[in-house]
Design an enzyme around this catalytic site. Structure first.
Site, PDB file in Angstrom:
ATOM      1  N   HIS A  32      40.985  14.249  -4.776  1.00 38.59           N
ATOM      2  CA  HIS A  32      42.113  14.666  -5.609  1.00 38.59           C
ATOM      3  C   HIS A  32      43.412  14.155  -4.970  1.00 38.59           C
ATOM      4  O   HIS A  32      43.627  14.334  -3.771  1.00 38.59           O
ATOM      5  CB  HIS A  32      42.112  16.190  -5.676  1.00 38.59           C
ATOM      6  CG  HIS A  32      42.941  16.792  -6.748  1.00 38.59           C
ATOM      7  ND1 HIS A  32      42.683  16.628  -8.085  1.00 38.59           N
ATOM      8  CD2 HIS A  32      44.036  17.617  -6.682  1.00 38.59           C
ATOM      9  CE1 HIS A  32      43.560  17.307  -8.793  1.00 38.59           C
ATOM     10  NE2 HIS A  32      44.400  17.910  -7.973  1.00 38.59           N
ATOM     11  N   GLU A  63      36.857  14.389  -6.539  1.00 38.17           N
ATOM     12  CA  GLU A  63      38.021  15.265  -6.638  1.00 38.17           C
ATOM     13  C   GLU A  63      37.972  16.414  -5.623  1.00 38.17           C
ATOM     14  O   GLU A  63      38.949  16.699  -4.921  1.00 38.17           O
ATOM     15  CB  GLU A  63      38.119  15.859  -8.052  1.00 38.17           C
ATOM     16  CG  GLU A  63      38.357  14.860  -9.167  1.00 38.17           C
ATOM     17  CD  GLU A  63      39.822  14.493  -9.334  1.00 38.17           C
ATOM     18  OE1 GLU A  63      40.662  14.989  -8.556  1.00 38.17           O
ATOM     19  OE2 GLU A  63      40.114  13.703 -10.253  1.00 38.17           O
ATOM     20  N   SER A  92      46.945  16.536 -11.881  1.00 28.62           N
ATOM     21  CA  SER A  92      46.498  17.886 -11.560  1.00 28.62           C
ATOM     22  C   SER A  92      47.145  18.892 -12.519  1.00 28.62           C
ATOM     23  O   SER A  92      47.000  18.756 -13.734  1.00 28.62           O
ATOM     24  CB  SER A  92      46.802  18.197 -10.092  1.00 28.62           C
ATOM     25  OG  SER A  92      46.119  19.355  -9.660  1.00 28.62           O
TER      26      SER A  92
END
Length: 452
Positions: free
Chosen positions: A375, A302, A184
Site C-alpha cells: 500500500h 497492499e 487509499s
C-alpha cells in the site's frame, strides 16, 4: 520570484520557480466553524500570501511513517484548514486539471505534505495540479444528532471542487476537464464523490488508487455507536472542548471500535444516507450513473504495508495455527478482499453502465524493503520529490534514478487519461514481471489474478 493573481475573492501571491512552475499554497476555498458545513470564503483586502502552506486538519501522528517515512515537518494544525495548493505551468490555458485527495484512513494526512508535491505531473503533462486539505477524524466525520451532521470532510471536498470550477480558469485550468484522483481513503473519497449528487458535473474523470472499497460505507447505526464511544471518552462539551481533548476522545473511540490494530473499517468515515451520500443500497448505482470515466487499480501486496514489520507481524505470528506461513495467507486474502476484488467489481459495474474504465495493478518492489509492492508504494513514482521520499522504508535499496525512469511512463499514463485519452501503452513501464503495469479491458471481478 513572486507572482500575483486576481481571484473573485481577492488577490493572491504565489511563487514562481526556476522550472517555470508557479505554486500557490494555502489558498482558502471555504470556511467552517466546528461541526458546521463549509461556507464560501469571504473576500479579503490586500494580497493573500500563498507562498507558504496553510494549516492542516488536527490529527494524531501519521501511522504510515514506518512505511512512507516521516511526513513534512513544521505544518501548523488548525481547525480552519480548508485550503488547497495549485501548481500551474502558466495561466495561458485552458489546461487539463488534476485534483489530488490524500489518504490516511480519514484520520491523518494532508495534501500539503511533501509526499504529494505535484510538480512532475504539472511539468511533464502541462496540466494544472490541485491538492486539497479537508477535515479529518471526529472533526470531519463525527455524526452526532443536534451537534455534528456527519460527512463534513466529504462536504469539504465538494466545496473544494466547486471552488475549482469557479476559479481554476484564473490559473490556466479548464473547469470542463477536471480529473479527481486519490489513494487509499482519498480513493474511497473519490468513489463517494462519484455517488454524491452535490458533486455532479464538477469532474468528468476519476482515478482510484488502492481504494479500500471492501470496507464499504459506515451505516447510521455504526456511526451512532462511534459517537457514543467518542462522547463517553470526551467528558466535555463537544462544541467547545479543546482540540487536544477531541483528538484524545477520537483515539479512544477508534480503539473501542477497531481494536489496537486499527485494521477494521475506519470508525470516522463517510456515512451512507447522510448528506451528501445516498443510502448504502444505492451508492454504487449512483456512482455508475455519474457519467465519469475511471481508471482504478491496486498494488499487488497492499496489506504488506499494514502487516509487515513490528508489531503486527510478531503479534499475528504468535497466534496458534497462524505463524509466518499463515500470515502470508492472511495478507493475500486481505489484499484481495479489501482492495482488489471490490475494485474490480466496481470497475465492472461502471463498465456495464457504459463508462470507459481502465484497470491496473502495480507490482514493483524495492530490493532492500520488507514491504514489497505494498500500500502506497506507487506514490513516489507519481508525486513528490527525491527529498520527500529519502527516508521511506518501502523504498529501501532502490535508486531514485530508477524510480524516475519507471515513473515517467507511469505519470504519462495518468496524464494521458487526464487529457481525455487512454492510458494505453504508456502504462507499460520498462522491465518485466512484477514491475509491469497492466491496463486494458475490465477483467472478471471473480478472477482478480488475471489483472497481471
Amino acid at each position: 520570484m513572486n507572482t500575483e493573481l486576481q481571484l473573485a475573492s481577492g488577490t493572491i501571491r504565489g511563487e514562481r520557480g526556476a522550472d517555470g512552475l508557479t505554486v500557490f499554497r494555502g489558498v482558502p476555498y471555504a470556511h467552517a466553524a466546528r461541526f458546521t458545513p463549509p461556507k464560501p470564503v469571504e473576500p479579503w483586502t490586500g494580497v493573500f500570501d500563498a507562498t507558504r502552506p496553510g494549516p492542516i486538519s488536527p490529527q494524531p501522528p501519521v501511522r504510515p511513517d514506518a512505511v512512507m517515512g516521516p511526513p513534512q515537518a513544521g505544518l501548523r494544525q488548525d481547525e480552519d484548514c480548508l485550503n488547497l495548493t495549485v501548481v500551474t505551468p502558466g495561466v495561458n490555458g485552458p489546461r487539463p486539471v488534476m485534483v489530488w485527495i490524500h489518504g490516511g484512513a480519514y484520520v491523518t494526512g494532508a495534501s500539503s505534505f511533501g509526499f504529494y508535491e505535484g510538480r512532475r505531473l504539472a511539468a511533464e503533462g502541462g496540466i494544472v495540479f490541485v491538492a486539497i486539505n479537508y477535515r479529518l477524524g471526529a472533526l470531519g466525520y463525527l455524526k452526532l444528532p443536534g451537534v455534528a451532521p456527519g460527512n463534513l470532510g466529504l462536504l469539504d471536498q465538494v466545496a473544494a471542487l466547486r471552488w475549482i470550477r469557479e476559479n481554476i480558469g484564473n490559473f490556466g485550468g479548464d473547469p470542463d476537464r477536471v480529473t479527481v484522483f486519490g489513494q487509499s481513503a482519498g480513493a474511497h473519497s473519490v468513489a463517494c464523490l462519484m455517488a454524491a449528487p452535490a458533486a455532479r458535473g464538477l469532474f468528468r474523470q476519476a482515478i482510484l488508487q488502492s481504494a479500500p472499497l471492501g470496507l464499504k460505507l459506515a451505516t447510521p447505526a455504526r456511526a451512532a455507536r462511534v459517537a457514543r464511544h467518542f462522547t463517553t471518552a470526551l467528558r466535555a462539551e463537544v462544541t467547545t472542548a479543546p482540540v487536544e481533548a477531541i483528538l484524545a476522545a477520537q483515539d479512544a473511540a477508534i480503539q473501542r471500535v477497531s481494536g489496537p490494530g486499527g485494521l477494521a473499517s475506519p470508525p470516522f468515515c463517510p456515512t451512507a444516507g447522510t448528506d451528501a451520500l445516498p443510502g448504502a443500497d444505492r451508492w454504487t448505482a449512483e456512482a455508475a450513473g455519474a457519467g465519469v470515466d475511471v481508471m482504478i487499480g491496486t498494488t499487488s501486496a497492499e496489506m504488506n504495508g499494514f502487516l509487515n514489520g513490528k508489531p503486527f507481524s510478531e503479534r499475528i505470528e504468535r497466534v496458534p495455527l497462524v505463524g509466518r506461513r499463515g500470515l502470508e495467507t492472511v495478507k493475500r486474502l486481505a489484499t484481495r478482499r479489501v482492495f482488489e476484488t471490490p475494485s474490480l467489481r466496481f470497475a465492472d459495474t461502471l463498465a456495464r453502465a457504459g463508462r470507459r474504465v481502465f484497470t491496473y495493478r502495480f507490482g514493483w518492489a524495492a530490493s532492500g524493503s520488507i514491504f514489497g509492492a505494498c500500500h502506497c508504494v506507487e506514490l513516489p513514482f507519481l508525486l513528490g520529490e527525491r527529498e520527500a521520499w529519502a527516508g521511506a522504508p518501502m523504498l529501501a535499496g532502490a535508486d531514485w534514478d530508477d524510480i524516475e525512469e519507471i515513473g515517467r511512463p507511469l505519470r504519462q499514463a495518468w496524464i494521458s487519461f487526464a487529457r481525455g485519452g487512454s492510458p494505453g501503452s504508456a502504462a507499460h513501464v520498462p522491465g518485466s514481471g512484477p514491475g509491469r503495469i497492466w491496463t486494458g479491458p475490465v477483467p472478471s471481478p471473480d478472477s482478480p489474478a488475471e489483472v497481471m
